[in-house]
Design a protein around this motif. Structure first.
Motif, PDB file in Angstrom:
ATOM      1  N   LEU A  66      -2.584   4.511  -2.548  1.00  0.00           N
ATOM      2  CA  LEU A  66      -3.288   4.659  -1.273  1.00  0.00           C
ATOM      3  C   LEU A  66      -3.809   3.317  -0.774  1.00  0.00           C
ATOM      4  O   LEU A  66      -3.776   3.023   0.426  1.00  0.00           O
ATOM      5  CB  LEU A  66      -4.446   5.647  -1.423  1.00  0.00           C
ATOM      6  N   SER A  67      -4.274   2.480  -1.701  1.00  0.00           N
ATOM      7  CA  SER A  67      -4.810   1.163  -1.325  1.00  0.00           C
ATOM      8  C   SER A  67      -3.720   0.277  -0.741  1.00  0.00           C
ATOM      9  O   SER A  67      -3.949  -0.449   0.228  1.00  0.00           O
ATOM     10  CB  SER A  67      -5.446   0.489  -2.543  1.00  0.00           C
ATOM     11  N   LEU A  68      -2.522   0.311  -1.339  1.00  0.00           N
ATOM     12  CA  LEU A  68      -1.424  -0.492  -0.803  1.00  0.00           C
ATOM     13  C   LEU A  68      -1.069  -0.056   0.617  1.00  0.00           C
ATOM     14  O   LEU A  68      -0.762  -0.886   1.481  1.00  0.00           O
ATOM     15  CB  LEU A  68      -0.202  -0.373  -1.720  1.00  0.00           C
ATOM     16  N   GLN A  69      -1.102   1.253   0.846  1.00  0.00           N
ATOM     17  CA  GLN A  69      -0.856   1.735   2.209  1.00  0.00           C
ATOM     18  C   GLN A  69      -1.928   1.223   3.169  1.00  0.00           C
ATOM     19  O   GLN A  69      -1.629   0.848   4.305  1.00  0.00           O
ATOM     20  CB  GLN A  69      -0.835   3.265   2.224  1.00  0.00           C
ATOM     21  N   LYS A  70      -3.162   1.203   2.705  1.00  0.00           N
ATOM     22  CA  LYS A  70      -4.268   0.777   3.557  1.00  0.00           C
ATOM     23  C   LYS A  70      -4.197  -0.715   3.869  1.00  0.00           C
ATOM     24  O   LYS A  70      -4.417  -1.144   5.008  1.00  0.00           O
ATOM     25  CB  LYS A  70      -5.602   1.099   2.855  1.00  0.00           C
ATOM     26  N   ILE A  71      -3.849  -1.519   2.876  1.00  0.00           N
ATOM     27  CA  ILE A  71      -3.809  -2.972   3.067  1.00  0.00           C
ATOM     28  C   ILE A  71      -2.761  -3.359   4.096  1.00  0.00           C
ATOM     29  O   ILE A  71      -2.897  -4.365   4.795  1.00  0.00           O
ATOM     30  CB  ILE A  71      -3.535  -3.667   1.716  1.00  0.00           C
ATOM     31  N   ALA A  72      -1.707  -2.554   4.215  1.00  0.00           N
ATOM     32  CA  ALA A  72      -0.643  -2.865   5.166  1.00  0.00           C
ATOM     33  C   ALA A  72      -1.158  -2.961   6.594  1.00  0.00           C
ATOM     34  O   ALA A  72      -0.567  -3.657   7.428  1.00  0.00           O
ATOM     35  CB  ALA A  72       0.460  -1.807   5.075  1.00  0.00           C
ATOM     36  N   ALA A  73      -2.264  -2.269   6.888  1.00  0.00           N
ATOM     37  CA  ALA A  73      -2.819  -2.279   8.242  1.00  0.00           C
ATOM     38  C   ALA A  73      -4.051  -3.170   8.356  1.00  0.00           C
ATOM     39  O   ALA A  73      -4.752  -3.137   9.370  1.00  0.00           O
ATOM     40  CB  ALA A  73      -3.169  -0.854   8.673  1.00  0.00           C
ATOM     41  N   GLU A  74      -4.324  -3.957   7.320  1.00  0.00           N
ATOM     42  CA  GLU A  74      -5.518  -4.803   7.289  1.00  0.00           C
ATOM     43  C   GLU A  74      -5.125  -6.277   7.248  1.00  0.00           C
ATOM     44  O   GLU A  74      -3.990  -6.620   6.900  1.00  0.00           O
ATOM     45  CB  GLU A  74      -6.353  -4.498   6.037  1.00  0.00           C
ATOM     46  N   PRO A  75      -6.090  -7.156   7.529  1.00  0.00           N
ATOM     47  CA  PRO A  75      -5.870  -8.574   7.213  1.00  0.00           C
ATOM     48  C   PRO A  75      -5.681  -8.731   5.699  1.00  0.00           C
ATOM     49  O   PRO A  75      -6.283  -7.990   4.917  1.00  0.00           O
ATOM     50  CB  PRO A  75      -7.170  -9.238   7.688  1.00  0.00           C
ATOM     51  N   PHE A  76      -4.840  -9.655   5.275  1.00  0.00           N
ATOM     52  CA  PHE A  76      -4.521  -9.833   3.853  1.00  0.00           C
ATOM     53  C   PHE A  76      -4.977 -11.229   3.435  1.00  0.00           C
ATOM     54  O   PHE A  76      -4.220 -12.194   3.512  1.00  0.00           O
ATOM     55  CB  PHE A  76      -3.022  -9.669   3.645  1.00  0.00           C
TER      56      PHE A  76
END
Length: 952
Positions: A233-243
């Protein structure tokens, strides 16, 4: 769901009483609670229609995912991307999507393999399963629980296929968070679409309520889905966030910049490292200067830094001045010590408005060790997750206990209250909906009318006809128009799992369960806060009557007329048909309500975290495992963390560390050693080329020459023991303190030895490798050391195989001279980060094919060779190992150098007479008293000479 489902499972448990100082304290007054809207923003991000497909995958695998590898031909359909471990990734999106695919495949494969086996062999017993299956038959749904975490089905089941009784308290079966699959008993997975537990379905659309339907339930004994779920779930979330730090993590840029906050203010107080003689602050501009000696001018002569070697000082400098700081620490070089000193400095320079520092470790054990160090200078830390064995220091500082000890206020505008209010109403609606199946007796004509199965006219005719009948009382004491109409065609629906005893023995208790199953620790036993989420109202299904099942009958045509005209012999079957139609209608409504309930359940989590963030933002240091970084990511994100420190980073799969890249992250510290244990994969095929899933972010960045610092001076092993690591760490140095280690009593000056033999291996019932001769030799030598004054707690027996671990443990417990003692007999994989005075290593493998299994993995060998402080003794087939492995060949060559510590004769030196004798087999230790073969002749208190053989 059309007959089958994949389901995450949770056990219900009673709330445990809280321990620690809070039992004596009165409730503390709560801080002023404020609403942090960042949490609901984290969860309520609008979906992007153009986003990659993997971002819409649900957290629990679908039936299609589990059934992909149903046969050999279908295996080609599983497409898994290769991992990029050398060189930069092409983009952030590709990095995240590929790691998601690799991790999800590793999470799903064990259960998929079990289901595939069940399709091929529907009646296989557990003992014959090649896919490590746990199989439960005669599974029936007996009720529902409306828990805070969602709607759960309570099921009973039979353990016939297990072939043993289960000790549930120590068993790994059906642990909370396990992924299971259900199939109807008739289907047996052909179309995958204690003995009472609660299960959560993968989706509200898959919920089942039929108490008469018999199921078969399976799980894999390999892997633990809960540890993967939150990270996916976290990997999915990071895709839409600044990295943040993507230039290093994705682009493998080698030169590392300072953290942004340090660039804004580079002068820091280093008094905790370099206290001054006049107690003034040691202010140093970290971007332009660094003490070039352990005790800089003006510092007190005895400082914390004075005890550090040059590599540790360099490591501290890297931690404090680089936004991505990687510290490699070979065994015994003080990795945790450096981490703790760095945390002191970071905390000393933390401003009141700065967010908490997040510290993490791969295992609960390592996290607790780190937090115990933190406690010495920051006792007000908070630990997320309740899986701690430290009842004195750590457990009182868990978020759950802190919350319980504080008067709870209401967060203004929070979601907790509204969510609970809606959920309570939904529970009442669902209870009312399911009432026909909980009251007992046959369904009434009113129910059939309500669901449009009978018309009002049919009901009137049914009631009128029943009035002319003699009263008919059913077995459960009920009398209705339907019961009079169906008469004796109604039968008892007694398909239930009854108490059973097949005469099975109990499964063997794993005496080291907690150590061996650390990966499952986040969910093996529910923590207090998780138990809180499992509580809720419960209903029990009570459907005692049904009719015989009859096929090839047009029931719909029968329903078009007066029911009294239906032949008596078909009435029971028609009742069953109508009963199933009601269930189908109720099920559709139930699934719709459950879907709304599930959404409000997520709102409840948000509401609870909106409350919890008030406690966390007041803390200076927050600790959690790497699994917890994902599990509580939304909560931690609300704090806008800037600094994250992760220990055991090289033992953690890359995705778990990626989850720590919060949008606000400015400073990431990774501490570990990639030459010791790697991350664990469920599927061996995902290890190595081309997937490399077991390669951590730590190892990948080091191998790509991204800047890092290596610690080079070890403070654990006597130099004679340390030399065994030369093939792995050729430049490892010794601190002067290790030369002062006490000798091992009964061994003269022999600190290490490789005892060689050619006793062939075997395997136990679980196919784990064992070596009986070697086990006897280890047990005998262990007793010899105890007779010479060693305490059992100061000796650890290590082995690569759980079967051998159990065999040696049984031998020690059965030894007449060791009764009542506690022993440390553990597998190598469970002992990283640990050490002891004396270590005995049982290698087990000895065969004519030169096959060495786990012993070929250099990372595991590294851990095994580096745990001992005073004495290290290896037992194995050195000749075969030298042929099978270059690493073992090099180790044997090192042991053969002067002083020679290798041979078929284990040297034992009498502490009284100085004589050396040699043990070549376990018989040498029969009736051993710990001395040599000389007569004792010591004068006894009575004045006579002792007539026994020499003994200490």
């Amino acid at each position: 769901m059309t007959g089958n489902s994949t389901i995450p499972l949770k056990r219900f448990a009673r709330r445990r009483p809280h321990v620690g100082s809070y039992e004596q304290e009165t409730a503390k007054s709560a801080p002023k609670l404020e609403l942090n809207t960042r949490i609901r923003e984290y969860f309520n991000t609008a979906p992007n229609p153009s986003a990659p497909a993997y971002l819409s995958h649900r957290e629990v695998p679908t039936s299609e995912e589990i059934s992909v590898a149903a046969n050999d031909e279908a295996e080609e359909e599983v497409e898994v991307p290769a991992n990029q471990v050398i060189g930069p990734w092409e983009s952030k999106g590709r990095y995240l999507s590929d790691h998601y695919a690799l991790l999800r495949e590793d999470a799903v494969t064990p259960l998929r393999n079990v289901v595939s086996e069940m399709k091929a062999e529907p009646y296989v017993l557990e003992k014959d399963s090649v896919e490590h299956s746990y199989i439960y038959e005669k599974v029936f749904i007996t009720g529902l629980t409306f828990a805070h975490g969602g709607v759960a089905a309570r099921v009973t089941f039979s353990l016939r296929r297990a072939g043993k009784k289960i000790l549930w308290e120590q068993s790994k079966r059906l642990a909370q968070g396990t992924l299971i699959a259900l199939s109807t008993a008739q289907d047996m997975f052909k179309t995958l679409n204690p003995p009472e537990i609660d299960i959560f379905f993968g989706s509200p659309d898959e919920i089942e309520i039929d108490p008469q339907q018999e199921w078969v339930m399976v799980e894999s004994s390999i892997g633990y889905f809960e540890a993967y779920r939150h990270t996916l779930l976290s990997l999915q979330k990071i895709a839409a966030e600044p990295f943040p730090l993507a230039e290093y993590i994705v682009g493998v840029q080698r030169e590392i910049s300072p953290p942004w906050y340090l660039r804004q203010q580079s002068v820091k107080d280093l008094s905790s490292l370099f206290p001054t003689t006049d107690n003034r602050r040691s202010l140093i501009n970290l971007l332009h200067e660094w003490p070039d000696q352990a005790v800089p001018r003006g510092s007190a002569p005895s400082t914390t830094a004075a005890s550090l070697d040059a590599s540790q000082l360099n490591a501290l400098r890297r931690v404090l001045t680089k936004e991505l700081a990687i510290i490699q620490g070979p065994p015994g070089t003080g990795k945790t010590h450096v981490s703790v000193l760095a945390l002191k400095v970071l905390l000393q320079n933390k401003r009141r408005e700065d967010p908490p520092i997040i510290v993490s470790a791969h295992t609960n054990h390592a996290l607790d060790q780190l937090l115990r160090h933190v406690n010495s200078f920051e006792p007000e830390f908070i630990r997320l997750g309740g899986r701690t064995t430290d009842k004195e220091i750590i457990e009182p500082r868990t978020l759950f206990n802190i919350r319980q000890a504080t008067k709870l206020g209401v967060v203004p505008g929070g979601m907790k209250g509204p969510a609970l209010s809606v959920m309570r109403k939904l529970v009442k609606d669902m209870q009312q909906l399911l009432r026909p199946f909980t009251e007992g007796g046959p369904l009434s004509e009113t129910v059939f009318k309500e669901y449009g199965i009978l018309t009002d006219g049919q009901c009137q005719l049914l009631i009128k006809g029943a009035e002319s009948w003699v009263d008919l009382t059913l077995p459960d004491g009920t009398t209705t128009a339907i019961s009079k109409w169906a008469g004796e065609e109604l039968i008892e629906a007694n398909r239930r799992t009854l108490p059973e005893d097949f005469g099975f023995d109990y499964e063997e208790m794993d005496l080291e369960y907690e150590q061996l199953k650390e990966l499952e620790a986040e969910g093996k036993l529910a923590s207090d806060e998780e138990i809180d989420g499992l509580r809720g109202e419960r209903i029990c299904f009570n459907e005692p009557l049904t009719g015989l099942e009859t096929r090839h009958v047009d029931f719909e045509s029968l329903l078009k007329d007066d029911l009294w005209k239906v032949p008596a012999g078909l009435r029971g079957s028609l009742y069953r048909y109508m009963q199933q139609k009601v269930k189908q209608a109720v099920l559709q409504k139930m699934r719709a309500l459950a879907k709304v309930y599930g959404k409000r359940s997520k709102d409840l989590v948000i509401g609870k975290w909106e409350h919890d963030t008030n406690f966390l933002q007041a803390a200076n240091i927050i600790g959690c495992t790497t699994t917890g970084l994902s599990k509580y990511r939304g909560l931690l994100d609300s704090l806008k963390p800037k600094i994250v420190l992760i220990e055991e980073a090289a033992e953690t799969l890359e995705a778990y560390v990626t989850a720590a890249c919060f949008p606000t992250l400015e400073h990431l510290v990774l501490v570990g050693d990639h030459q010791q244990l790697r991350g664990h994969c469920n599927e061996p095929e995902l290890e190595g080329d081309p997937f490399f899933l077991d390669v951590s972010m730590f190892e990948r960045l080091v191998r790509n020459q991204v800047g890092f610092t290596q610690l080079i001076r070890q403070r654990r092993m006597h130099p004679e023991i340390r030399r065994g690591l030369m093939p792995i760490y050729p430049n490892l140095e010794d601190h002067e303190s290790v030369r002062l280690r006490e000798p091992v009593p009964g061994m003269g000056n022999v600190r290490s030895f490789f005892f060689c033999h050619q006793w062939h291996e075997n395997h136990d019932q679980l196919m784990s490798k064992i070596n009986n001769g070697e086990a006897l030799m280890v047990v005998g030598f262990f007793n010899y050391l105890v007779n010479n004054g060693m305490k059992p707690k100061d000796i650890t027996v290590l082995t690569f195989y759980n079967g051998q671990r159990k065999l040696i443990m049984r031998g020690l417990k059965a030894h007449p001279n060791l009764q009542g003692e506690t022993f440390k007999v553990v597998t190598v994989d469970s002992y990283q980060g640990e050490e002891n005075g004396v270590v005995l290593l049982s290698l087990v493998r000895s065969n004519t094919s030169n096959t060495i299994g786990f012993l070929s993995v250099a990372n595991r060998v590294c851990v095994a060779l580096s745990r001992a402080q005073r004495g290290f003794y290896i037992f194995g087939d050195a000749r075969m190992l030298s042929k099978a492995s270059l690493l073992w060949y090099k180790l044997v060559q090192v042991m053969a150098e002067s002083p020679r510590r290798l041979g078929f004769h284990l040297p034992l030196t009498c502490g009284l007479h100085g004589r050396t004798t040699y043990a070549t087999d376990p018989h040498r230790f029969n009736d051993d008293a710990g001395g040599c073969e000389a007569d004792c002749r010591a004068v006894l208190p009575c004045g006579h000479a002792c007539e026994l053989k020499c003994h200490p």
